[in-house]
Design a protein around this motif. Structure first.
Motif, short mmCIF file in Angstrom:
data_model
loop_
_atom_site.label_atom_id
_atom_site.label_comp_id
_atom_site.label_asym_id
_atom_site.label_seq_id
_atom_site.Cartn_x
_atom_site.Cartn_y
_atom_site.Cartn_z
N VAL A 35 10.38 12.69 22.41
CA VAL A 35 9.89 11.40 21.91
C VAL A 35 11.08 10.47 21.79
O VAL A 35 12.09 10.82 21.16
N SER A 36 10.95 9.29 22.39
CA SER A 36 12.05 8.33 22.43
C SER A 36 11.68 7.09 21.61
O SER A 36 10.61 6.51 21.79
N LEU A 37 12.60 6.71 20.71
CA LEU A 37 12.45 5.50 19.91
C LEU A 37 13.70 4.66 20.10
O LEU A 37 14.77 5.00 19.58
N VAL A 38 13.58 3.59 20.87
CA VAL A 38 14.73 2.73 21.15
C VAL A 38 14.51 1.39 20.46
O VAL A 38 13.46 0.77 20.58
N ASN A 39 15.50 0.98 19.71
CA ASN A 39 15.47 -0.31 19.02
C ASN A 39 16.57 -1.18 19.61
O ASN A 39 17.76 -0.87 19.47
N GLY A 40 16.18 -2.26 20.30
CA GLY A 40 17.16 -3.14 20.92
C GLY A 40 17.64 -4.20 19.96
O GLY A 40 18.00 -3.91 18.81
N MET A 52 9.29 2.94 12.22
CA MET A 52 9.61 4.36 12.24
C MET A 52 11.03 4.61 11.74
O MET A 52 11.30 5.58 11.03
N GLN A 53 11.96 3.73 12.11
CA GLN A 53 13.32 3.87 11.59
C GLN A 53 13.34 3.75 10.06
O GLN A 53 13.99 4.52 9.37
N LEU A 54 12.60 2.78 9.56
CA LEU A 54 12.54 2.61 8.10
C LEU A 54 11.86 3.80 7.44
O LEU A 54 12.24 4.22 6.34
N ASN A 55 10.85 4.36 8.10
CA ASN A 55 10.13 5.48 7.53
C ASN A 55 10.98 6.75 7.48
O ASN A 55 10.85 7.55 6.55
N VAL A 56 11.87 6.92 8.48
CA VAL A 56 12.68 8.13 8.56
C VAL A 56 14.04 7.93 7.90
O VAL A 56 14.51 8.76 7.13
N LEU A 57 14.69 6.80 8.21
CA LEU A 57 16.08 6.59 7.77
C LEU A 57 16.20 5.65 6.58
O LEU A 57 17.30 5.52 6.02
N ASP A 58 15.12 4.96 6.21
CA ASP A 58 15.12 3.97 5.13
C ASP A 58 15.88 2.70 5.49
O ASP A 58 15.99 1.79 4.65
N TYR A 59 16.44 2.61 6.71
CA TYR A 59 17.18 1.42 7.14
C TYR A 59 16.85 1.14 8.60
O TYR A 59 16.44 2.04 9.36
N GLU A 60 17.08 -0.11 9.00
CA GLU A 60 16.88 -0.51 10.39
C GLU A 60 18.23 -0.50 11.11
O GLU A 60 19.20 -1.07 10.62
N PHE A 61 18.28 0.16 12.27
CA PHE A 61 19.49 0.25 13.07
C PHE A 61 19.22 -0.40 14.43
O PHE A 61 18.65 0.24 15.33
N PRO A 62 19.60 -1.68 14.64
CA PRO A 62 19.44 -2.30 15.96
C PRO A 62 20.34 -1.62 16.99
O PRO A 62 21.36 -0.98 16.66
N SER A 63 19.95 -1.74 18.23
CA SER A 63 20.71 -1.17 19.35
C SER A 63 21.01 0.30 19.10
O SER A 63 22.16 0.76 19.20
N ALA A 70 12.17 19.42 20.63
CA ALA A 70 11.55 20.44 19.80
C ALA A 70 12.56 21.18 18.95
O ALA A 70 12.20 21.78 17.93
N ASP A 71 13.83 21.15 19.33
CA ASP A 71 14.84 21.89 18.58
C ASP A 71 15.99 21.02 18.08
O ASP A 71 16.86 21.50 17.35
N ARG A 72 16.04 19.76 18.47
CA ARG A 72 17.13 18.90 18.05
C ARG A 72 16.70 17.45 18.12
O ARG A 72 15.67 17.11 18.72
N VAL A 73 17.52 16.58 17.50
CA VAL A 73 17.33 15.14 17.57
C VAL A 73 18.67 14.52 17.93
O VAL A 73 19.71 14.90 17.38
N VAL A 74 18.65 13.57 18.85
CA VAL A 74 19.87 12.95 19.37
C VAL A 74 19.85 11.46 19.02
O VAL A 74 18.84 10.78 19.29
N PHE A 75 20.94 10.99 18.43
CA PHE A 75 21.11 9.57 18.13
C PHE A 75 22.19 9.00 19.03
O PHE A 75 23.29 9.58 19.15
N VAL A 76 21.90 7.86 19.65
CA VAL A 76 22.86 7.17 20.51
C VAL A 76 23.06 5.76 19.96
O VAL A 76 22.10 4.99 19.85
N SER A 77 24.30 5.41 19.61
CA SER A 77 24.61 4.10 19.09
C SER A 77 26.13 3.94 19.06
O SER A 77 26.86 4.76 19.64
N THR A 78 26.59 2.92 18.41
CA THR A 78 28.04 2.71 18.27
C THR A 78 28.59 3.67 17.22
O THR A 78 27.85 4.21 16.38
#
Length: 1111
Positions: A35-40, A52-63, A70-78
């Motif tokens: 499942v991919s969630l990209v916030n530009g 969804m970002q607010l629901n999971v992380l409590d904050y909004e992360f642009p870009s 099923a076994d991991r979650v990957v975050f890509v950002s600065t």
């Protein structure tokens, strides 16, 4: 502001989302491999990805890109943004290694998902230039995870993201040949269940929304109506929205703990008025038209820490009958939704039941198909729409915005050319509240987040009349009345400000109007009678037929067999063969019989006597045995022994004589001491036998605890007086006496909480009437009273001759007034804070303080002496004297007025209790005697209009002991007797005297079972008749003297008009009190989820009528 992403809470949320996507609801996510969630770039309108970002992380992360496997979650950002997620990665590494985090915020579902399979967290930094291949590698990993089946990646089709960052990700997926599937439905469903952190944030948002309604809009609306300066709806809506951005501490004390930076506007305020109202509060927008003095709808939603809570209320000015009936049906349907949306129920079934209530209660109105939706990170969650075709089951942790509305309802009281509500052909009404679903085992299955905003009819309705003909209240005692008004700002607030006019006309009265009122009351009594019969029959059908077990019967059933010794070897060594010996340790008497010592337990001894006969001392011991009355003092163990062995041989009497009487005298004294101690212990065990175990008090050690110092308590814990401090803790109250004793009262055990301010009396009182009695000292008590004495109850009059203008006396009176106001204010503040503490605990019942209605008070003999009795919303009380008198109206089955005789000065009231409300050993009828006759009509109006209680009246006193034996028979509420012959249903045989007014009853037709002592009645009637004749003669003599002294007709006429003026003002006061009580009752009967009572904090009430000049 520093960004803090707590690792444990976020990891549990990700684990729940992972299980939702790959285990529980794969179809909704399209059976994808990731499942991919990209916030530009940041968008003006909040997208689902941002939610969804607010629901999971409590904050909004642009870009920022988040890919869930099923076994991991990957975050890509600065790197800078990923640095805020280091705690999350560390927590995930520990969980993979087997060290699970603590269940953050009680997230049981998240902990179960993490235990099922750990979840790794990877942080991949990407340069701003975008020249690296981080996204390309991630796309290849998704393709590899899809395997031969070619499962792709889930995306939000309607929110692809703006800017180069989102475009680069789409290009990477396309280059890798990864297919996409829309997983919007699955993501929306995943946000339906809230953890404890989210529920607490929504609760704070609900407090803010309710505060804007109470403190801002209510004030603005009443001010506009009073001043006649109507703002435009758009301006008023804008002002209310801007108020939502103010510092919450300046709005209400209940918002003291809110973080201003975490507060935002979720649903902008919208004010609508008139007949054209958009009942869809999520899409409604204010118009540029002016506010009108008829019907206004206010909607608003606050957001706290990314979570929303919305509400809507309808306010009325001069309601019509159709609007009142419609609002009652609206509140009933709204309460059905608030109660019905509990864990395990089906959404469609609950909505169908609520729509049926509206269809029946508001015929011809349009009912919206959707009656609300889910609420949380999104102000409107489409996956939980409240419609009849929604078959989803409600689960613990879900939250809803319940919107109950009727549109274009026909106004049957429409008048052509009339102003206000009477001039509208149709009308609209809206109610909306936000709720969170609690556990099914919780005593309160749903928690109303916006319960601080009143929706009771009596608190959203205002009356306004023209200035002509209106007069202010009388000016007599203006200073005292102002003080009393401040003091009587009781625990209920927002009372209807009803304007009255034409007092003299009302005092003179209209015969037709009085006759019409009596006929209307008779019709109401018939309806109440029919409903009462149906309720009683339903109770009889549910009854098991078993009688309640008294504490003594329970003690007898649980009594252990009497056993002093197991063998003669245990006899005391000091016991002599031919001497009476008392073993205090074993509570046993060893009596010599035929040269042997025979033990008898003291429980077997009825009495022991000693006397001197012929120079000898004779000791006579009487024993219990079958065939004789055991009495109340017989130990339960002996009663059980006689019941189990009725045919055994029992020793009845033993006598011993001796020339030397010292040993027998000593034995007598010891036996009586043991009996006395045994009776005391048995009484204490009997008292405690049927006590309901109370939960342990949860002491609040974190913050400041509401406290009242130097309070007196009744009943006393020990000694003659109990003085100490009363504290409000998490789930109950604690009284700490100065001697060190502690008494705890749990909120859930409080049935009636009553606050009685001091108004020209001696005490300020807080009283608690409990569901189950508790031990205070050595006795059980159901009523606990805390009070402070305002002035001395007795003063010496010796040497106190003073002038009415004595400055010392005036200063003393002023000090008493100041002290009374200060104490009332201190007690009122404690009551308000206690309500907030009780409501802040989800597992505690909402504590709601009531206040006696002094305008409806009357004097009567309730227990031991004449006292002042005041009705409350749910009970009638007399608290100033000890013991206090409290009678719950829910326990009353029938009310009968006795000795209602023309010319009599007083009458009696019999309150017949329901069989389920009668405790063992308690009287089935509670009597209030010697009530002055002038209160009869007011009390009967109050019973019908406010309480909706059936009553009858008669001319003689009833023999209730004999009557209740008949009333408790199963056939009492049947229309036929045991022989099949027709008979009156229930209390219908007393209805004739009620409907006939003052007509005489046929004494011969009344059965012997319902007659009291006729001689006593005749004596009472004769005495009252003689008193009435004497009074009439005295009045005639006084009239003759007045005629001699005042011979001018004008002066007599003036005196008559003054009398009528006073009588009219008194009738006005009682009528206003009845109206207020009726409004309070109408609001209180709307169903569960009703908000607790609010009180204004500005020091007084605002009248909703136009002010007129004082005459």
């Amino acid at each position: 502001m520093d960004i803090v992403i707590p690792g444990p809470r976020t990891l549990l949320r990700l684990a729940k989302l992972r299980d939702q996507a790959f285990v529980h609801d794969r179809d909704a996510f399209g059976k994808v491999a990731a499942v991919s969630l990209v916030n530009g770039k940041r968008e003006e309108k909040e997208s689902l990805v941002t939610s969804m970002q607010l629901n999971v992380l409590d904050y909004e992360f642009p870009s920022t890109l988040m890919v869930l496997f099923a076994d991991r979650v990957v975050f890509v950002s600065t790197k800078k943004k990923l640095s805020h997620l280091e705690d999350l990665r560390a927590t995930a590494e520990a969980a993979v290694a087997g060290k699970l985090p603590a269940s953050a915020d009680g997230d049981v579902r998240g902990m179960a998902a993490l235990k099922r399979a750990p979840l790794a967290v990877e942080l991949r930094a990407r340069a701003k230039s975008g020249d690296d291949d981080v996204m390309s590698k991630l796309a290849e990993e998704i393709k590899a995870a899809g395997g031969s089946a070619g499962a792709g990646v889930g995306v939000v089709a309607k929110a692809p993201g703006l800017g180069d960052f989102a475009k680069d990700w789409r290009d990477a997926l396309e280059a890798a040949g990864v297919s996409t599937a829309d997983c919007t439905a699955g993501l929306v469903q995943s946000m339906a269940i809230k953890d404890r952190y989210a529920a607490e944030a929504m609760k704070q948002a609900g407090l803010m929304s309710a505060a804007i309604m109470r403190k801002k809009f209510h004030e603005a609306f009443t001010t506009a109506i009073e001043d006649g300066k109507m703002p435009s709806l758009a301006e008023l809506s804008k002002a209310m929205t801007e108020a939502g951005t103010e510092d919450p501490r300046t709005i209400s004390k209940t918002l003291k703990g809110l973080d201003h930076d975490a507060l935002d506007i979720g649903l902008p305020a919208c004010v609508q008025s008139g007949s054209s109202i958009n009942v869809d509060i999520f899409k409604a927008t204010p118009s540029a038209e002016k506010l009108t003095a008829d019907t206004a709808v206010f909607s608003f939603g606050a957001r706290y820490r990314s979570f929303h809570a919305v509400l809507a209320r309808t306010l009325f000015v001069n309601t019509t009958r159709s609007q009142t009936e419609a609002y009652k049906a609206l509140t009933e349907a709204h309460g059905t939704l608030l109660e019905g949306l509990k864990a395990g129920s089906v959404i469609g079934d609950v909505v169908k039941e609520a729509r049926a209530i509206l269809s029946k209660g508001v015929p011809g109105a349009t009912i919206p198909e959707c009656m609300g939706s889910g609420v949380g990170v999104l102000v409107e969650e489409p996956g939980l729409r409240l419609t009849e075709d929604n078959t989803r089951t409600v689960e613990e942790g879900m939250s809803f915005a319940v919107v109950t509305a009727v549109k274009d309802a026909p106004n049957e009281d429409f008048k052509e050319g009339a102003k206000g509500n009477a001039g509208m052909k149709t009308f609209c009404q809206v109610l909306a509240d936000s709720i969170v679903v609690m556990s099914a085992a919780d005593p309160h299955p749903t928690f109303v987040l916006t319960n601080k905003a009143d929706r009771d009819l009596g608190k959203v309705r205002f009356y306004l009349e023209d200035e002509e003909g209106d007069e202010d209240d009388d000016e007599d005692g203006e200073e005292d009345d102002d003080d009393d008004d401040e003091e009587e700002e009781d625990v209920g607030a927002y009372r209807d400000q009803v304007r009255r006019s034409s007092r003299i006309k009302e005092a003179v009265g209209d015969t037709d109007q009085l006759r019409q009122e009596r006929e209307q009351r008779a019709l109401q009594l018939v309806k109440i009678f029919e409903r009462s019969v149906a309720e009683r029959r339903a109770e009889l059908d549910k009854a098991t037929g078993g009688s309640k077990e008294t504490p003594r019967e329970l003690a007898v059933r649980k009594a252990k067999p009497i056993r002093a010794y197991d063998s003669p070897a245990e006899y005391p060594v000091s016991a002599a063969p031919n001497r009476v010996f008392v073993d205090k340790e074993r509570q046993c008497v060893l009596l010599p019989m035929y040269g042997q010592l025979v033990p008898f337990h003291v429980a077997c001894i009825r009495s022991v006597t000693k006397k001197e006969e012929g120079g000898r001392t004779v000791l006579r011991i009487n024993f219990y045995g079958p065939g004789q009355s055991a009495g109340k003092t017989c130990p339960p163990a002996m009663v059980a022994a006689m019941e189990q062995n009725p045919y055994h041989a029992y020793v009845r009497v033993l006598s011993y004589q001796s020339k030397e009487g010292r040993n027998l005298s000593h034995a007598e004294r010891l036996i009586k001491d043991i009996q006395k101690r045994m009776h005391s212990e048995t009484a204490q065990r009997t008292e405690r036998s049927n006590l309901v175990k109370q939960p342990k008090l949860l002491v609040n050690r974190a913050g400041k605890v509401p406290r009242l110092q130097r309070l007196n308590m009744w009943p006393h814990i020990s000694g003659r007086k109990s003085v100490g401090a009363l504290e409000a803790h998490t789930n109950g109250l604690r009284f700490r006496a100065e001697r060190g004793e502690i008494l705890d009262i749990i909120y859930d055990n409080i049935r009636h909480a009553i606050f009685q301010p001091c108004k020209k009396d001696l005490y300020v009182i807080i009283h608690f009437h409990l569901h189950h009695p508790i031990m205070v000292g050595k006795k059980k008590h159901r009523d606990i009273k805390f009070f402070t004495e305002v002035m001395e109850s007795a003063q010496s009059l010796e040497g106190t001759r003073r002038s009415m203008y004595d400055p010392d006396e005036l200063a003393e009176e002023q000090r008493e007034r100041n002290l009374r106001q200060q104490l009332n204010k201190a007690f009122r503040n404690f009551v308000q804070k206690t309500e907030l503490v009780a409501q802040s605990e989800p597992h505690s019942s909402a504590l709601e303080f009531d206040a006696p209605s002094r305008d409806l008070s009357f004097h009567g003999r309730a227990l031991r002496e004449m006292v002042e009795i005041s009705p409350c919303r749910d009970c009638i009380v007399s608290l100033s004297e000890n013991p206090p008198f409290v009678l719950s109206l829910d326990d009353v089955e029938h009310v009968h007025f006795e000795r209602v005789i023309y010319g009599a000065k007083n009458f009696d009231i019999a309150f017949v209790l329901k069989a389920s409300a009668v405790e063992p050993g308690q009287d089935e009828v509670r009597m209030v005697t010697m009530v002055p006759m002038q209160h009869l009509d007011t009390l009967q109006k109050w019973l019908v209009d406010v309480v909706e209680q059936l009553y009858t009246q008669g001319t003689r006193a009833m023999n209730w002991k004999t009557m209740m034996a008949v009333a408790r028979e199963p056939s009492f509420y049947s229309d036929k007797d045991e022989d099949g012959e027709p008979k009156p249903i229930g209390w219908a045989f007393l209805m004739d005297s009620t409907e006939g007014g003052e007509e005489e009853e046929d004494e011969e037709e009344e059965g012997e079972a319902f007659e009291a002592d006729e001689d006593d009645d005749d004596d009472d009637d004769d005495e009252e008749f003689d008193e009435a004749v004497d009074d009439e003669e005295e009045e005639e003599d006084d009239d003759d003297e007045d005629g001699d002294e005042f011979e001018e007709d004008d002066e007599e006429e003036v005196a008559d008009w003054e009398t009528m003026e006073r009588n009219a003002m008194e009738e006005d006061r009682r009528a206003e009190a009845l109206d207020r009580e009726r409004s309070r009752k109408e609001g209180a009967s709307e169903g569960a989820g009703s908000s607790s009572r609010k009180r204004p904090r500005d020091g007084g009430e605002r009248s909703s009528g136009k002010r007129s000049k004082r005459a």
